[in-house]
Design an enzyme around this catalytic site. Structure first.
Site, PDB file in Angstrom:
ATOM      1  N   SER A 121       0.828  -1.201   0.000  1.00 47.44           N
ATOM      2  CA  SER A 121       0.000   0.000   0.000  1.00 47.44           C
ATOM      3  C   SER A 121       0.870   1.261   0.000  1.00 47.44           C
ATOM      4  CB  SER A 121      -0.969  -0.048   1.189  1.00 47.44           C
ATOM      5  OG  SER A 121      -1.977   0.901   1.080  1.00 47.44           O
ATOM      6  N   HIS A 179      -8.227  -5.101  -0.231  1.00 48.61           N
ATOM      7  CA  HIS A 179      -6.997  -4.451   0.216  1.00 48.61           C
ATOM      8  C   HIS A 179      -6.529  -5.062   1.540  1.00 48.61           C
ATOM      9  CE1 HIS A 179      -4.148  -1.135   0.005  1.00 48.61           C
ATOM     10  NE2 HIS A 179      -4.289  -0.985   1.303  1.00 48.61           N
ATOM     11  N   ASP A 186     -10.365  -3.626  -4.622  1.00 47.67           N
ATOM     12  CA  ASP A 186      -9.508  -2.643  -3.965  1.00 47.67           C
ATOM     13  C   ASP A 186      -9.571  -1.350  -4.772  1.00 47.67           C
ATOM     14  OD1 ASP A 186      -7.473  -1.150  -2.810  1.00 47.67           O
ATOM     15  OD2 ASP A 186      -5.944  -2.718  -2.975  1.00 47.67           O
TER      16      ASP A 186
END
Length: 311
Positions: free
Chosen positions: A155, A280, A250
């Site tokens: 991320s 995610h 996501d």
């Protein structure tokens, strides 16, 4: 189709009626993130765990080294944790780091970079770059092989990992062998299809991402800077080979896949894998998702292949 394990996980979260991060703010959000990380499980036993510090532009940067069994200079992955540049630390990603140690047979160094909003862009990416260069410079002293160092993150951590590579290129500094980018944040465009298709209900939301960006940057110019939005870099050639992992449900899916295509077009050897049915942050939750095991195996296989090649 949303994976049944993901649906069950999201239904459980929904039943808790937890307020979104943008409502509770950084302090409470960090506490919630830390509590969630504890549910994932403690770090696995490894041969050595050692706390280190690298000099950085804002002071010492904490690192934690997890080392596997074995003699001689070992390969290593410098890893930047996710959390929207606001959340996360070394403890939240200790389990994942040690799973990689066991799966890839390499050392892992977790980097505790400065967090926003207390430290705005470019603090975090400057720390990521400084930590990477310090590890590359001091690898031999740490029992690591300076010719077999990779960088990675998930991320926002993946954002910092690839941005640190861009900085290394711009500064003509030492470069890692590979970059492992797990559902990376690479652009500040909230109107890609995945941002609308997965805006709500899949853990990470469009509104939360807007809030993370507001915490991270001061100006629109900062958002568009290639070290914040690496997709916007004019030239991606010369960056290390990349593994890019995305999740179907996501908001970040489309930008990660677009970045992988741009890397490949620039001549960077790139592997892109979308994990269908996943959300995610799935890769850390091996206690819940079978796909997390598969994704970690792909990461570890990639690292083993990279480190096995003669640099």
């Amino acid at each position: 189709m949303l994976h049944p394990q993901a649906k069950q996980f999201l239904d459980t979260l929904d039943s808790l009626n937890m307020p979104p991060y943008e409502v509770i703010g950084p302090t409470e959000a960090r506490a919630a993130s830390a509590a969630t990380a504890k549910l994932i499980g403690p770090p696995l036993p490894v041969a050595e765990t050692r706390d280190l510090a690298a000099p950085g532009p804002g002071g010492e940067i904490p690192l934690r080294l997890f080392r596997p069994e074995g003699d001689g200079p070992q390969p290593a992955l410098v890893y930047l944790h996710g959390g929207g540049w606001v959340l996360g630390d070394i403890p939240t990603h200790g389990r994942l780091a040690t799973e990689i140690v066991h799966g890839a047979g390499c050392a892992v160094l977790l980097v505790e970079y400065r967090l926003a909003p207390e430290n705005k862009f470019p603090a975090a990416v400057e720390d990521a770059f400084a930590a990477l260069q310090w590890v590359l410079d001091h690898a031999a002293d740490l029992g690591l092989d300076p010719n077999r160092i990779a960088i990675g993150g998930d991320s926002a951590g993946a954002n910092l990992a690839t941005s640190a590579c861009l900085m290394a290129k711009d500064h003509k500094a030492l470069m890692p062998l590979a970059q492992i980018l797990v559902y990376p944040v690479v652009d500040c465009d909230f109107d890609r299809p995945s941002y609308h298709d997965n805006a709500d209900g899949y853990l990470l939301t469009r509104d939360s991402m807007k809030w993370f960006w507001q915490c991270y940057v001061d100006t629109e110019g900062d958002m568009l800077h290639p070290y914040a939005s690496p997709y916007r870099a004019k030239d991606l050639s010369g960056l290390p080979q990349a593994l890019v992992i995305t999740a179907e449900y996501d908001p970040l899916r489309d930008e990660g896949e677009a970045y992988a295509r741009r890397l490949a077009e620039a001549g960077v050897p790139t592997t892109l894998t979308r994990y269908e049915g996943m959300i995610h942050a799935f890769i850390r939750r091996t206690d819940i998702f079978d796909q997390a095991h598969k994704a970690q195996q792909e990461v570890c296989r990639t690292l083993r292949e990279v480190f096995a090649n003669d640099p």
